[in-house]
Scaffold this active site. Structure first.
Site, PDB file in Angstrom:
ATOM      1  CG  HIS A  44      -2.886   0.464  14.579  1.00 27.17           C
ATOM      2  ND1 HIS A  44      -3.220  -0.680  15.270  1.00 27.17           N
ATOM      3  CD2 HIS A  44      -1.670   0.230  14.014  1.00 27.17           C
ATOM      4  CE1 HIS A  44      -2.251  -1.558  15.134  1.00 27.17           C
ATOM      5  NE2 HIS A  44      -1.302  -1.044  14.380  1.00 27.17           N
ATOM      6  NE  ARG A  45      -2.933  -3.949  12.984  1.00 27.78           N
ATOM      7  CZ  ARG A  45      -2.689  -5.000  13.737  1.00 27.78           C
ATOM      8  NH1 ARG A  45      -3.593  -5.952  13.837  1.00 27.78           N
ATOM      9  NH2 ARG A  45      -1.550  -5.134  14.390  1.00 27.78           N
ATOM     10  CD  GLU A  71      -0.433   0.961  10.530  1.00 23.79           C
ATOM     11  OE1 GLU A  71       0.652   0.399  10.408  1.00 23.79           O
ATOM     12  OE2 GLU A  71      -1.492   0.334  10.810  1.00 23.79           O
ATOM     13  CG  ASP A  73      -0.192  -3.464   8.798  1.00 27.33           C
ATOM     14  OD1 ASP A  73       0.917  -3.010   9.122  1.00 27.33           O
ATOM     15  OD2 ASP A  73      -1.202  -3.410   9.537  1.00 27.33           O
ATOM     16  CG  HIS A  86      -1.008  -6.943  11.119  1.00 26.41           C
ATOM     17  ND1 HIS A  86      -0.525  -8.034  11.810  1.00 26.41           N
ATOM     18  CD2 HIS A  86      -0.228  -5.899  11.470  1.00 26.41           C
ATOM     19  CE1 HIS A  86       0.496  -7.653  12.554  1.00 26.41           C
ATOM     20  NE2 HIS A  86       0.699  -6.356  12.382  1.00 26.41           N
ATOM     21  CD  GLU A 153       4.305  -1.833   9.845  1.00 29.00           C
ATOM     22  OE1 GLU A 153       3.236  -1.630  10.459  1.00 29.00           O
ATOM     23  OE2 GLU A 153       5.266  -2.460  10.333  1.00 29.00           O
ATOM     24  CD  GLN A 189       4.104   2.723   9.998  1.00 33.61           C
ATOM     25  OE1 GLN A 189       4.623   3.125  11.014  1.00 33.61           O
ATOM     26  NE2 GLN A 189       2.893   2.197   9.981  1.00 33.61           N
TER      27      GLN A 189
END
Ligand code: G3P
Ligand code: CA
Length: 302
Positions: A44-45, A71, A73, A86, A153, A189
């Site tokens: 995540h990130r 993952e 953003d 993010h 994302e 996503q």
């Protein structure tokens, strides 16, 4: 549940279903098949528990710790370049201030995206984090596409009208997607059905993950899952909201289920026992150890 809350949830689900079904543009044969039994370690990130999020240091650590996906953003600069951040502003994760959309790439490249981490987490601070840059998506693809897959994302609401178009162009241009590339190199996503729909229209073979917000989870039962299954390969949702029966329902439809953001081994173990097909974590190294201990539960993991 209060009647008003129930109605709001149902309206949200119906809106999603209407976008995807009533327009009748989704052809299920376009829906790429990923192995539903494959388990993925998703950083995540990047490895953001140990390193400054969404920096090359976070991605290096993710590779080192055995992540399958990073993952990320997306935000877009004033001059239209997709960068990894993010928040809408640079305030929290750099030494600058302001909206990403009001800064040029050159201005963003001047910022220090690592020192904030050393100040916030002195016990994890490293001198090499000082002066880390905000990476562009192109830089990350060029640096890591041989080692990692991308789990992108698109934020909801998406503030950038041409983001999906630029993203799909970039993915094609860098060879990350295309006819000869195996599906699953990139997953996209979003909480926003419209963004997923836009991606589908641009490039129908990109696998999509429908994120489900806290408030919508109770309404995602059989029919809603069937609707999601028309266009997405899986579901992402907070691990704090998922139940064993929700997982069972989704898995029975061969939907992938990727809970986020799971950082404690005991929570990872429970989700694996329930059948999660991937876990999004700030600590891919911790997840990798859990995976090693639970390999027999993870059919298809390699
Ligand atoms: O994978 C979903 C998760 O990343 C959504 O939460 O706020 O960390 O982008 P956030
Ligand atoms: Ca995210």
């Amino acid at each position: 549940m209060e009647k008003r809350t129930y109605i709001t949830i149902m309206l949200a689900v119906l809106t999603i279903a209407a976008i995807f079904l009533n327009t009748a543009v989704f052809d299920d044969s376009d829906n790429p098949d990923l192995d539903p039994k494959q388990f993925y370690n998703i950083a995540h990130r990047g490895a953001s528990g140990d390193t400054p999020e969404l920096t090359m240091a976070a991605f290096d650590r993710a590779v080192e710790k055995g992540a399958d996906y990073i993952e990320v953003d997306l935000q877009m600069t004033k001059d239209g370049v997709i960068v990894l951040m993010h928040d809408e502003t640079v305030n929290r994760t750099t030494d600058g201030t302001g909206l990403v959309s009001e800064l040029t790439l050159a201005e963003i490249k001047q910022l220090d995206a690592g020192s904030w981490f050393n100040e916030a987490f002195p016990e994890k601070a490293q001198p090499e984090y000082i002066g880390l840059e905000v990476p562009t998506l192109r830089e990350v693809i060029e640096e890591y596409s041989d080692e990692l897959r991308l789990y992108i994302e698109i934020k909801e609401p998406n503030a950038f009208p041409d983001l999906e178009e630029k993203l799909v162009f970039l993915l094609n241009d860098t060879g990350l997607i295309g006819e000869d590339v195996p599906p699953g190199n990139v997953l996209i996503q979003s909480f926003g059905a419209q963004s997923l729909y836009n991606i589908y229209l641009l490039q129908p073979d990109i696998p999509l993950i429908q994120l489900i917000s806290y408030s919508d989870i109770p309404s995602i039962t059989g029919d809603a899952m069937d609707s999601i299954n028309e266009y997405a390969v899986g579901i992402g949702l907070s691990y704090t909201q998922i139940t064993r029966s929700f997982m069972k329902e989704a898995l029975s439809r061969d939907l992938l289920v990727h809970p986020y953001t799971v950082n404690k081994p005991e929570h990872m173990e429970t989700l694996i026992e329930w059948g999660a097909t991937g876990i999004i974590t700030n600590y891919p190294g911790v997840l990798q150890e859990v995976i090693e201990r639970n390999k027999e539960e993870l059919i298809g993991y390699n």
